[in-house]
Design an enzyme around this catalytic site. Structure first.
Site, PDB file in Angstrom:
ATOM      1  N   THR A  47      -3.491 -12.066   2.244  1.00 18.61           N
ATOM      2  CA  THR A  47      -3.300 -12.223   0.804  1.00 18.61           C
ATOM      3  C   THR A  47      -1.935 -11.704   0.365  1.00 18.61           C
ATOM      4  O   THR A  47      -1.180 -12.396  -0.320  1.00 18.61           O
ATOM      5  CB  THR A  47      -4.402 -11.468   0.043  1.00 18.61           C
ATOM      6  OG1 THR A  47      -5.669 -12.012   0.419  1.00 18.61           O
ATOM      7  CG2 THR A  47      -4.230 -11.603  -1.453  1.00 18.61           C
ATOM      8  N   VAL A  48      -1.591 -10.493   0.775  1.00 21.04           N
ATOM      9  CA  VAL A  48      -0.308  -9.898   0.382  1.00 21.04           C
ATOM     10  C   VAL A  48       0.832 -10.472   1.213  1.00 21.04           C
ATOM     11  O   VAL A  48       1.883 -10.860   0.692  1.00 21.04           O
ATOM     12  CB  VAL A  48      -0.362  -8.368   0.527  1.00 21.04           C
ATOM     13  CG1 VAL A  48       1.006  -7.751   0.244  1.00 21.04           C
ATOM     14  CG2 VAL A  48      -1.403  -7.783  -0.415  1.00 21.04           C
ATOM     15  N   VAL A  54      -0.103   2.282  -4.222  1.00 22.18           N
ATOM     16  CA  VAL A  54      -0.769   2.918  -5.375  1.00 22.18           C
ATOM     17  C   VAL A  54      -0.432   2.143  -6.647  1.00 22.18           C
ATOM     18  O   VAL A  54       0.729   2.002  -7.010  1.00 22.18           O
ATOM     19  CB  VAL A  54      -0.309   4.372  -5.570  1.00 22.18           C
ATOM     20  CG1 VAL A  54      -1.051   5.007  -6.746  1.00 22.18           C
ATOM     21  CG2 VAL A  54      -0.530   5.193  -4.306  1.00 22.18           C
ATOM     22  N   GLY A  56     -10.249 -12.823  -5.169  1.00 23.23           N
ATOM     23  CA  GLY A  56      -9.210 -12.269  -4.306  1.00 23.23           C
ATOM     24  C   GLY A  56      -8.934 -10.803  -4.576  1.00 23.23           C
ATOM     25  O   GLY A  56      -7.891 -10.274  -4.177  1.00 23.23           O
ATOM     26  N   GLU A  75     -11.846  -7.274  -0.376  1.00 21.83           N
ATOM     27  CA  GLU A  75     -11.839  -7.766   0.998  1.00 21.83           C
ATOM     28  C   GLU A  75     -13.243  -8.259   1.363  1.00 21.83           C
ATOM     29  O   GLU A  75     -14.222  -7.989   0.655  1.00 21.83           O
ATOM     30  CB  GLU A  75     -11.428  -6.632   1.946  1.00 21.83           C
ATOM     31  CG  GLU A  75     -10.069  -6.030   1.656  1.00 21.83           C
ATOM     32  CD  GLU A  75      -8.919  -6.976   1.993  1.00 21.83           C
ATOM     33  OE1 GLU A  75      -9.150  -7.955   2.713  1.00 21.83           O
ATOM     34  OE2 GLU A  75      -7.802  -6.736   1.501  1.00 21.83           O
ATOM     35  N   ASP A 108     -10.677   4.322  -0.731  1.00 20.10           N
ATOM     36  CA  ASP A 108      -9.392   3.747  -1.142  1.00 20.10           C
ATOM     37  C   ASP A 108      -8.704   4.652  -2.170  1.00 20.10           C
ATOM     38  O   ASP A 108      -7.508   4.946  -2.056  1.00 20.10           O
ATOM     39  CB  ASP A 108      -9.631   2.348  -1.732  1.00 20.10           C
ATOM     40  CG  ASP A 108      -8.355   1.711  -2.232  1.00 20.10           C
ATOM     41  OD1 ASP A 108      -7.639   1.097  -1.428  1.00 20.10           O
ATOM     42  OD2 ASP A 108      -8.063   1.851  -3.448  1.00 20.10           O
ATOM     43  N   LYS A 115      -5.150   7.039  -1.993  1.00 24.88           N
ATOM     44  CA  LYS A 115      -4.088   6.995  -3.017  1.00 24.88           C
ATOM     45  C   LYS A 115      -3.799   8.389  -3.566  1.00 24.88           C
ATOM     46  O   LYS A 115      -2.650   8.730  -3.852  1.00 24.88           O
ATOM     47  CB  LYS A 115      -4.497   6.036  -4.144  1.00 24.88           C
ATOM     48  CG  LYS A 115      -4.520   4.581  -3.696  1.00 24.88           C
ATOM     49  CD  LYS A 115      -5.137   3.666  -4.743  1.00 24.88           C
ATOM     50  CE  LYS A 115      -5.130   2.220  -4.257  1.00 24.88           C
ATOM     51  NZ  LYS A 115      -5.879   1.314  -5.139  1.00 24.88           N
TER      52      LYS A 115
END
Length: 586
Positions: free
Chosen positions: A260-261, A368, A422, A425, A436, A440
């Protein structure tokens, strides 16, 4: 509040395809701590086309109707730029001439600006830090649309800069004002130019009326290309040229991952192929459906790509390994690294030391906040103030899910919707259990307090056990549930935790919707800084990665310029010594 007015001319906005470059430029200044007013011209040849359309009806079209028609070019470009900013996760306020309150006098087609609704713009900048304004257009005292003359967006930008007491940069397709055609090798670029000399050059680059306005109000300004460090300063400083510069090589980039990225980053690199050279891309499957990626770039061997000759490695693999090993190897090989991988960094704090030891950069803005420049802002605040607390909604996926639960959507369905959009995941467990956000917080602690907080020291409670009915009931009473990550300084001790929190309506963190992120930073004296924007998805993350890439490119150019100036100075000294010896010999 530092304000910069950026004027995007039709030479840099040739079509809608150029909008991402304008977004990158705005994001660059946001990262540097500025509030941005973007003044926009019509795309490419739009004004000429509209003029031709008017003359199909009349050789002498009525001024009022012609002004109304021509103004549509700037209005359309401004609206589309605001939409492009929103896609990239950057909040922006779009202004029309009425809300802008730019009143004019004189002739309808060549009017003079006289007044502006400064309060409306400052309020918009307080809320979103970006205002998008159509240039060239004003309103007569009776409400009729007026125009500031051909090239009038320059005057719009300078008028706004004077009234907002900000800086001003006119963005063109050249990196400054030249003494003649910049495509000719002998052309020299001005480092500075007096208003009088700029007027004497004529209206080739800057509108004459805008130049006279700047001189009258002692407003200096810059003329530059997109993403450029070099700029011609027009103002009171005496006229001089830049030293001649060697042609810059393209920056070679290795891309690890095309998900995706990674695919979003590749699209931006390919769109700027005159500046970037992609040397290889790591993929899991060589036979990908995307036809726009040349097969010659692709490899399934991550070490084959990491070890290729390049300047920057963009890591977009995700997960801790082999991502951390790849970052380590690239840094040890003297390559800069850009990554969005908070898990790899949070679990391997030594990577920052390895970068320092090798004299290269390890940048991770996208790790972040997505397009919210959290780490850059914390670094800047920490240089000037002592930070006491950092609290934030830092995970766009869980915020989207909580937003859906508040609407009565079942938990499993909300997770599935996040995946469809999107935002999550295939395995969203790291988002849902708070891992997650904890990663961060480790990166934030480094930026805000200068400490390497162990990941295991972060107390975590995710949203996997949350009662959807309770979230729904609270929303009816005006309250909101948010997964909040927080860091508190207590003397020399830093505590960190992640947990769902019930917030009253009106609280800054309660007002984050869907995939938005929001961070509140409190410094000594209880001053609070609020940051917000989209924190998940391809485009916000790509914007942050590209911001890091451009930061590295500008750093390389600065170093190259300094070396060239030192070299030129040595040649000048040697020539002076030689001339002196020759004179003595005579």
């Amino acid at each position: 509040m530092r304000v910069i007015v950026l004027k995007f001319g039709s030479s840099v906005l040739r079509s809608e395809a150029d909008l991402p470059r304008a977004v990158h430029e705005i994001y660059r200044w946001l990262r540097d701590g500025y509030s941005v007013v973007a003044v926009v011209s019509a795309f490419g040849k739009t004004t000429d086309q509209l003029l031709a359309s008017a003359r199909e009806y009349s050789e002498q079209p009525p001024e009022g109707a012609l002004a109304l028609l021509l103004s549509t070019g700037e209005k359309r470009a401004a609206a589309l730029l605001a939409l492009a900013l929103d896609r990239a996760g950057i909040p922006a306020s779009a202004f029309d001439p009425s809300r802008l309150g730019l009143r004019t006098s004189g002739r309808v087609l060549n009017a003079e600006p006289v007044r502006l609704n400064v309060g409306a713009i400052r309020k918009a900048l307080d809320n979103s830090r970006v205002a998008v304004v159509p240039g060239f257009i004003g309103q007569m005292q009776d409400g009729r649309t007026s125009l500031l003359g051909r090239g009038g967006s320059d005057l719009s930008a300078l008028f706004l800069a004077v009234h907002l007491r900000g800086g001003c940069r006119l963005l063109k397709d050249v990196d400054g004002v030249y003494d003649h055609d910049p495509h000719v090798s002998s052309a020299r670029c001005y480092a500075s130019l007096t208003w009088e000399d700029a007027l004497a050059i004529g209206g080739r680059i800057i509108q004459q009326k805008a130049l006279r306005f700047a001189r009258e109000h002692s407003q200096s300004f810059e003329v530059a290309a997109l993403a450029s460090e070099q700029a011609t300063i027009v103002g009171a400083e005496s006229t001089r040229f830049f030293p001649a510069r060697a042609k810059r090589d393209r920056v070679r980039v290795a891309l690890l991952g095309l998900g995706t990225v990674g695919y979003g980053v590749y699209q931006e690199l390919a769109a700027q192929s005159e500046l970037f050279d992609v040397v290889g891309i790591v993929v899991r499957n060589l036979h990908r459906p995307e036809e726009t990626v040349p097969q010659s770039f692709l490899s399934t061997d991550v070490w084959d790509v990491v070890n290729r000759d390049c300047d920057i490695v963009v890591e977009a693999l995700g997960g801790i390994e082999p991502a951390a090993d790849c970052i380590r190897a690239a840094l040890n090989a003297g390559k800069h690294v850009v990554t969005a991988n908070k898990a790899a960094l949070a679990n391997n704090p030594e990577l920052h030391q390895i970068a320092e030891q090798n004299g290269v950069e390890l940048l991770c803005s996208a790790a972040v906040g997505g397009a919210v420049p959290v780490l850059e802002t914390l670094h800047r605040i920490a240089r000037e103030h002592e930070i006491q607390t950092v609290e934030g909604v830092l995970n766009g996926t869980t915020n989207f899910i909580l937003h859906e639960l508040a609407r009565g959507i079942p938990f499993e369905q909300a997770v599935a919707q996040a995946q469809t959009c999107g935002l999550a995941e295939a395995d969203p467990s790291a988002d849902l259990d708070g891992s997650d956000v904890a990663c961060k917080l480790v990166l934030i602690a480094r930026a805000a307090f200068g400490v390497d907080l162990p990941f295991t020291s972060v107390h975590r409670v995710g949203i996997t056990e949350i009662d959807p009915r309770h979230v729904f009931d609270l929303s009816k009473s005006g309250s909101a549930v948010r997964l909040v990550g927080s860091l508190h300084r207590e003397g020399d001790r830093i505590t960190a935790e992640v947990k769902p929190v019930v917030l009253e309506a009106g609280h800054a963190l309660a007002n984050t919707n869907r995939e938005e992120n929001c961070v509140a930073v409190t410094t000594t004296g209880d001053k609070t800084h609020i940051l917000h924007g989209k924190g998940a998805g391809r485009w916000p993350t790509t914007e942050a990665v590209f911001g890091d890439l451009w930061s590295l490119v500008r750093g390389r150019r600065r170093i190259a310029d300094e070396h060239e100036q030192e070299h030129s100075a040595k040649i000048a000294v040697a020539a002076a010594v030689g001339a002196g010896e020759e004179a003595l010999a005579l």
